[in-house]
Design a protein around this motif. Structure first.
Motif, short mmCIF file in Angstrom:
data_model
loop_
_atom_site.label_atom_id
_atom_site.label_comp_id
_atom_site.label_asym_id
_atom_site.label_seq_id
_atom_site.Cartn_x
_atom_site.Cartn_y
_atom_site.Cartn_z
N LEU B 103 0.83 -1.21 0.00
CA LEU B 103 0.00 0.00 0.00
C LEU B 103 0.87 1.26 0.00
N ILE B 104 1.91 1.27 0.84
CA ILE B 104 2.75 2.45 0.94
C ILE B 104 3.53 2.65 -0.35
N ALA B 106 2.62 1.85 -3.26
CA ALA B 106 1.74 2.31 -4.32
C ALA B 106 1.18 3.71 -4.06
N ALA B 107 1.30 4.16 -2.81
CA ALA B 107 0.72 5.46 -2.47
C ALA B 107 1.43 6.59 -3.22
N THR B 108 0.67 7.61 -3.56
CA THR B 108 1.28 8.70 -4.31
C THR B 108 1.90 9.74 -3.39
N LEU B 184 11.83 -4.00 6.07
CA LEU B 184 12.52 -5.04 5.30
C LEU B 184 11.78 -5.30 3.99
N ALA B 187 12.39 -2.44 1.59
CA ALA B 187 13.71 -2.57 0.99
C ALA B 187 13.68 -3.62 -0.12
N ARG B 194 11.37 -1.77 -11.86
CA ARG B 194 10.05 -1.34 -12.34
C ARG B 194 9.73 -1.91 -13.72
N HIS B 197 7.43 -4.93 -13.99
CA HIS B 197 6.00 -4.72 -13.93
C HIS B 197 5.47 -4.21 -15.26
N GLU B 201 2.84 -5.92 -17.87
CA GLU B 201 1.66 -5.22 -18.38
C GLU B 201 1.58 -5.35 -19.90
N THR B 206 -2.85 -7.42 -16.63
CA THR B 206 -3.36 -6.08 -16.32
C THR B 206 -3.83 -5.93 -14.88
N ARG B 211 -0.36 -9.17 -11.29
CA ARG B 211 1.01 -8.64 -11.30
C ARG B 211 1.73 -9.01 -10.02
#
Lengths: 279, 303
Positions: B103-104, B106-108, B184, B187, B194, B197, B201, B206, B211
């Protein structure tokens, strides 16, 4: 990766979820600080108010400083952590260098011992060490608090891995300049080892500032109690039901590392991420 | 090459690299022998004796201590509690940390902030935090039960009832462990390129879940393996919260290995018996490490 632009909701939900969970994580801190500011009767009222209704908010802190040798505890924490770290580096940096860069008979055997040492939790040698310190009449001293931790096989391991990556040319150049191995260690290797040393220092200080097990065993009085032991002593002997003062004491003992963490967050987190191995 | 240079120096050449190597290792070797190896061996030997602090002599009693351990109800409870504690803390804190890390990652915004918030418990004095938890969980004045009362529920006496005490301690343990594991995992996640991923895609993967299943999870294998072992080893060592909050009670419901070892050794001074418990503890830790290198290692795809 184009999704968030098309639809902002997943990002918003993600943020809201993390924020709510983060707030839950901070609950102990929030309530600890809140209770440390409240007079006793308000603490015992089981209200959900965070701020004290009446004045005199720092009275708990004043009571802690009057009745508990807080500064002694903090000072002991500093002495013990600094002492341990000093000897750990003093012993581990040369050993790590020798194991990484020098060829000598028995080297692989020594490295085997290091790996073996990594397997043993520090609670295991504690009993015989306690007997030894008690024989020597050294219980309740800085010596007893510091000595068992001066050897860190983890530090040797970490430094060896780190020094292996240093170019040999650096050492050859120093030898050509006429340096002996000892001055190479402290004047060439150590300055290059600062990232590893910082990471290890963070790990070491966090571990020993927070440690309760060993101080609980070798310390019998307040004059040598570390912060962890100080809070425990205060809880069991003096505080009784004085939650307000207990929370104030907890805030005071927790603050140094938490503040250090907030100031040097990035290094802290990277330090644990690289040295997290030992746990 | 290196030897030629070494010989060029009279100082090193006179005694050789072997001399320098041993000299540089000497302080570490001496303290290792004196403070780690010998005491550990002594602890192993003590486990087979009836040594008590202050007693004039000690006897070799072979497996006597271990026989006593088998028949000791307190020890069996302690062992079981430790396993239950690890059984709760390890999976929840690992899965929770992995979820949070994803979640973190992916967070903006707010990544540094969230990382700091969840990591805070790792650097906080456990004894102090335990007292804070004691207040939060207090049955009558604690805000948790006060909040439950608001919605008409009567909360239990979290830390003083034998039904809930281990669960409460495990909850505190999870709170302490999650930030460590999170760092951990973060890291480990940043080490995944990247492009992989993006490539997935392009290949038509998708959904985020696919993924994760096809790219992230396999590449996170070594990190996960490491986190699993380290978390189990760290939670087998639970001591502080028990020593501060419950002293193993009520009715031994929160008695754990290290705390039993501590009370037998340093309160009752039965060092031989305590050493036997230490040995059980050591065997469990070594077993977990062996699990890491032997069994789990084979199932992990190294990237």
């Amino acid at each position: 990766m184009a999704e968030p632009r098309a639809n902002p909701w997943p990002a918003v939900l993600r943020f809201a979820f993390l924020a709510a969970l983060g707030l839950l994580f901070l609950m102990p801190y929030i309530w600890m600080i809140s209770a440390s500011l409240k007079p006793l009767d308000e603490i015992f009222r089981a209200s959900l108010n965070l701020l004290p209704e009446t004045g005199g908010t720092l009275r708990n802190y004043a009571r802690v400083f009057e009745n508990v040798p807080v500064l002694t505890y903090l000072w002991n924490g500093v002495v013990v952590c600094a002492g341990i770290l000093f000897f750990q580096l003093l012993f581990a940096v040369p050993a790590g260098y020798a194991l990484a860069k020098l060829h000598f008979p028995g080297r692989d055997w020594l490295f085997g011992l290091v790996m073996l040492g990594l397997l043993v939790p520090y609670h295991v040698p504690a009993l015989p060490l306690y007997v030894g310190f008690s024989w020597l009449g050294l219980l309740n001293t800085y010596t007893a608090l510091i000595t068992p931790s001066v050897i860190s096989v983890f530090a040797i391991f970490l430094f060896r891995q780190f020094f292996k990556a240093l170019p040999d040319e650096l050492i050859h150049a120093a030898r050509i300049d006429g340096m002996n191995e000892l001055s190479i260690v402290w004047r060439v290797i150590l300055p290059n080892a600062l990232p590893a040393a910082t990471a290890f220092a963070i790990f070491s200080v966090v571990a020993h500032w927070n440690d309760l097990f060993w101080p609980l065993i070798v310390v019998t009085g307040a004059e040598r109690a570390t912060p962890a032991l100080g809070v425990l002593t205060f809880r069991s002997e003096e505080a009784g039901d004085d939650f307000g003062a207990l929370m104030a004491a907890s805030v005071i003992m927790t603050a140094p590392l938490v503040l250090a963490f907030l100031f040097a967050q990035r290094r802290f987190v990277e330090g644990i991420a690289t040295t997290g191995l030992k746990g | 090459m290196s030897e030629a240079v070494v010989r060029a120096r009279p100082f090193v050449a006179a005694r050789g690299e072997g001399w320098a190597g041993w000299m540089l290792c000497l302080p570490a070797v001496l303290s290792y022998l004196l403070l780690l190896l010998l005491p550990t061996l002594a602890a192993v030997l003590l486990a087979f004796t009836d040594y008590e602090l202050g007693a004039p002599a000690l006897n070799w009693i072979g497996l006597g201590n271990f026989q006593e351990l088998l028949g000791d109800r307190g020890f069996r409870i302690s062992l079981r509690n430790t396993l239950v504690y690890v059984g709760i803390v390890a999976p929840v804190s690992i899965a929770g940390a992995l979820g949070l890390a994803l979640l973190i990652e992916a967070a903006t915004r707010g990544r540094a902030l969230f990382r700091a918030v969840f990591f805070l418990p790792v650097v906080s004095l456990p004894v102090a935090m335990a007292t804070a938890w004691q207040y939060l969980l207090h049955p009558t004045i604690g805000p948790l039960n006060a909040a439950l009362a608001q919605i008409g529920l009567a909360g239990p006496a979290w830390l003083t009832s034998s039904d809930t005490v281990l669960l409460s301690l495990a909850f505190i343990g999870i709170w302490e462990a999650i930030g460590f594991n999170l760092v951990l995992f973060l890291a480990g996640l940043t080490a995944i390129p990247r492009e992989l991923h993006q490539a997935a895609e392009v290949d038509g993967v998708t959904s985020a879940w696919e993924r994760f299943r096809l790219v992230t999870w396999p590449l996170l294998g070594p990190t996960t393996l490491f986190v699993v072992t380290i978390t189990m080893i760290r939670s087998v060592r639970v001591f502080d919260s028990v020593a501060v909050l419950t002293q193993g009670g009520p009715n031994r419901a929160s008695e754990v290995l290290l705390y039993t070892m501590y009370t037998e050794g340093f309160t009752f001074f039965r060092l031989g018996y305590s050493a036997a418990i230490t040995l059980v503890f050591l065997v469990i830790v070594l077993g977990l490490m062996l699990l890491q290198t032997r069994v789990l290692d084979k199932r992990v795809h190294y990237g």
